[in-house]
Each structure stands twice: as structure tokens, then as C-alpha cells.
Write an enzyme that holds these catalytic residues in place. Structure first.
Site, PDB file in Angstrom:
ATOM      1  N   ASN A  10      42.337  38.433  32.702  1.00  0.00           N
ATOM      2  CA  ASN A  10      42.389  39.010  34.041  1.00  0.00           C
ATOM      3  C   ASN A  10      43.717  38.635  34.694  1.00  0.00           C
ATOM      4  O   ASN A  10      43.989  37.454  34.925  1.00  0.00           O
ATOM      5  CB  ASN A  10      41.205  38.479  34.857  1.00  0.00           C
ATOM      6  CG  ASN A  10      41.134  39.061  36.248  1.00  0.00           C
ATOM      7  OD1 ASN A  10      42.110  39.053  36.986  1.00  0.00           O
ATOM      8  ND2 ASN A  10      39.961  39.536  36.615  1.00  0.00           N
ATOM      9  N   PRO A  11      44.580  39.621  34.989  1.00  0.00           N
ATOM     10  CA  PRO A  11      45.902  39.294  35.540  1.00  0.00           C
ATOM     11  C   PRO A  11      45.835  38.629  36.906  1.00  0.00           C
ATOM     12  O   PRO A  11      46.677  37.793  37.233  1.00  0.00           O
ATOM     13  CB  PRO A  11      46.618  40.648  35.607  1.00  0.00           C
ATOM     14  CG  PRO A  11      45.541  41.674  35.554  1.00  0.00           C
ATOM     15  CD  PRO A  11      44.402  41.068  34.795  1.00  0.00           C
ATOM     16  N   GLY A  12      44.820  38.958  37.699  1.00  0.00           N
ATOM     17  CA  GLY A  12      44.672  38.316  39.001  1.00  0.00           C
ATOM     18  C   GLY A  12      44.368  36.835  38.865  1.00  0.00           C
ATOM     19  O   GLY A  12      44.965  35.994  39.540  1.00  0.00           O
ATOM     20  N   ASP A  69      34.230  31.207  35.330  1.00  0.00           N
ATOM     21  CA  ASP A  69      33.241  32.265  35.502  1.00  0.00           C
ATOM     22  C   ASP A  69      32.983  32.332  36.987  1.00  0.00           C
ATOM     23  O   ASP A  69      32.690  31.312  37.623  1.00  0.00           O
ATOM     24  CB  ASP A  69      31.959  32.016  34.712  1.00  0.00           C
ATOM     25  CG  ASP A  69      31.197  33.324  34.498  1.00  0.00           C
ATOM     26  OD1 ASP A  69      31.838  34.346  34.185  1.00  0.00           O
ATOM     27  OD2 ASP A  69      29.968  33.337  34.658  1.00  0.00           O
ATOM     28  N   GLY A 156      39.238  42.285  42.669  1.00  0.00           N
ATOM     29  CA  GLY A 156      37.779  42.218  42.681  1.00  0.00           C
ATOM     30  C   GLY A 156      37.196  42.729  43.988  1.00  0.00           C
ATOM     31  O   GLY A 156      37.529  43.815  44.461  1.00  0.00           O
ATOM     32  N   ARG A 184      38.113  29.601  44.124  1.00  0.00           N
ATOM     33  CA  ARG A 184      38.854  29.162  42.939  1.00  0.00           C
ATOM     34  C   ARG A 184      39.731  27.958  43.269  1.00  0.00           C
ATOM     35  O   ARG A 184      39.845  27.021  42.483  1.00  0.00           O
ATOM     36  CB  ARG A 184      39.686  30.336  42.404  1.00  0.00           C
ATOM     37  CG  ARG A 184      40.216  30.115  41.014  1.00  0.00           C
ATOM     38  CD  ARG A 184      40.657  31.413  40.358  1.00  0.00           C
ATOM     39  NE  ARG A 184      39.496  32.222  39.998  1.00  0.00           N
ATOM     40  CZ  ARG A 184      39.164  33.372  40.585  1.00  0.00           C
ATOM     41  NH1 ARG A 184      39.907  33.874  41.548  1.00  0.00           N
ATOM     42  NH2 ARG A 184      38.090  34.022  40.201  1.00  0.00           N
TER      43      ARG A 184
END
Length: 201
Positions: A10-12, A69, A156, A184
Site C-alpha cells: 500500500n503506497p499510502g 493490519d 482509504g 498508525r
């Protein structure tokens, strides 16, 4: 710089992790760059999925691995989409895209007075594939789901995730603002602290 593999393409996520981990001397490589296929995510919890992904990436790369996750949990929907956040629209026969996932979430919340939701991020770091003491960290970020998207940043569900105290969606925050308060960032701060404890033990 010490190289670790990120169990994601996932690049983000990659951009966020590199921004947050570069000051620690860690170079985060996405698993796809190393020819590693994505792991299955058959589990019902964020922790189990993250651990499975970390062990898979570490085993195939021969490097320490970091897995994330994460997802959004809408309170009126009993915590859905939860671990299925990345493929929420697909589960209903739609395409796999952020726009489709957001559209389904907004549709499912129609008629619910409670628009409360929170992002969850579970990080798992393994020093090797069979690490008996994986380091696990978790962060949560509370807000509300709004119908109309706002902002061009993030990824997202960010354009629909309103932070009432700031009056902005997650997609309207600068990278620096988001990296200071996101789920995160919280999980990563915990992870870094635990890594330091292990290194100094």
C-alpha cells in the site's frame, strides 16, 4: 540504515512508515519490491492478521518484518467494516477501491443517528519469521463518518473520517498533522518504545 520489510504494498502506508521510521535509521522496503506475494488474511482480528503477514514477509525476505493490519470500525454497525475495511465493497459484489468502500460505508450508515467510528491500527514487528516474542502495538483514532468526502490528502476512508475537535477530516490534515495523531502514529510510538526496551534489555 537498517532494512526491514513492510508486509504491504500500500503506497499510502509505505509513505507514512518511511516518514515515521526514517529518523530511527530504518529503511522500509515494501514486500513487492522483494518479490514477496501478499499473505492471506483469513483471521477475524487485526492482531492475528498482522502477525500472519509479518511472519510471511520475514520468512520470504530473510529480514525483520513490520506488518500493519488496520481498518475503520463504525459503532452503529457493530464494528464493521473492521478487518474487512480494504475489501468492504468487494464483499457486497462491488469493485476493490477506496471510493467504493467509502460509498458502501456511507450507504450502510444511512438512517443511523450514531455516526461515531474509530480507526484501529495494529502493528507487529518480528525480528525473524519464528520470533517467539513479536512486538505488538495498537492505536485507535476516534471520529465520525460524514456522507460527503472532504480533503485531498490521506487514503482509504480519510475523506469521510471527521475529527470533530479539529473540524477537519483526516484527508484535510497535513502529513505532519496526521503523523502526530493518527492511529498508525500512536501504534508506531508504542512500537518504537518497545523496540528500545528490547534493545536495552
Amino acid at each position: 540504515m537498517r532494512r526491514i520489510v513492510l508486509a504491504s504494498n500500500n503506497p499510502g502506508k509505505l509513505a507514512e512508515f518511511n516518514a515515521l521510521l526514517a529518523p530511527l535509521g530504518l529503511d522500509v522496503a515494501p514486500q513487492g519490491e522483494l518479490g514477496i506475494p501478499e499473505a492471506e488474511e483469513p483471521h477475524a482480528t487485526f492482531v492475528e492478521n498482522a502477525l500472519a503477514k509479518a511472519r510471511h514477509a520475514s520468512r520470504l525476505a530473510g529480514l525483520p518484518a513490520l506488518a500493519d493490519d488496520s481498518g475503520i470500525c463504525a459503532h452503529a454497525l457493530g464494528g464493521a467494516p473492521g478487518v474487512y475495511s480494504a475489501r468492504y465493497a468487494q464483499l457486497a459484489g462491488g469493485p476493490k477501491s477506496d471510493a467504493a468502500n467509502n460509498a458502501r460505508l456511507v450507504r450502510e450508515l444511512a438512517g443511523h443517528a450514531d455516526r461515531g467510528a474509530h480507526y484501529v491500527c495494529v502493528l507487529v514487528y518480528v525480528r525473524h519469521a519464528d520470533d517467539p516474542q513479536p512486538i505488538i502495538a495498537e492505536g485507535s483514532w476516534f471520529g465520525e463518518v460524514i456522507d460527503a468526502p472532504r480533503g485531498d490528502g490521506g487514503f482509504g476512508y480519510d475523506p469521510h473520517f471527521l475529527l470533530p475537535a479539529l473540524g477537519k477530516t483526516a484527508a484535510e490534515l497535513s502529513k505532519a498533522e496526521k503523523n502526530a495523531v493518527s492511529h498508525r502514529a500512536q501504534a508506531l510510538a508504542q512500537l518504537v518504545e518497545r523496540l528500545r526496551l528490547f534493545e536495552n534489555a
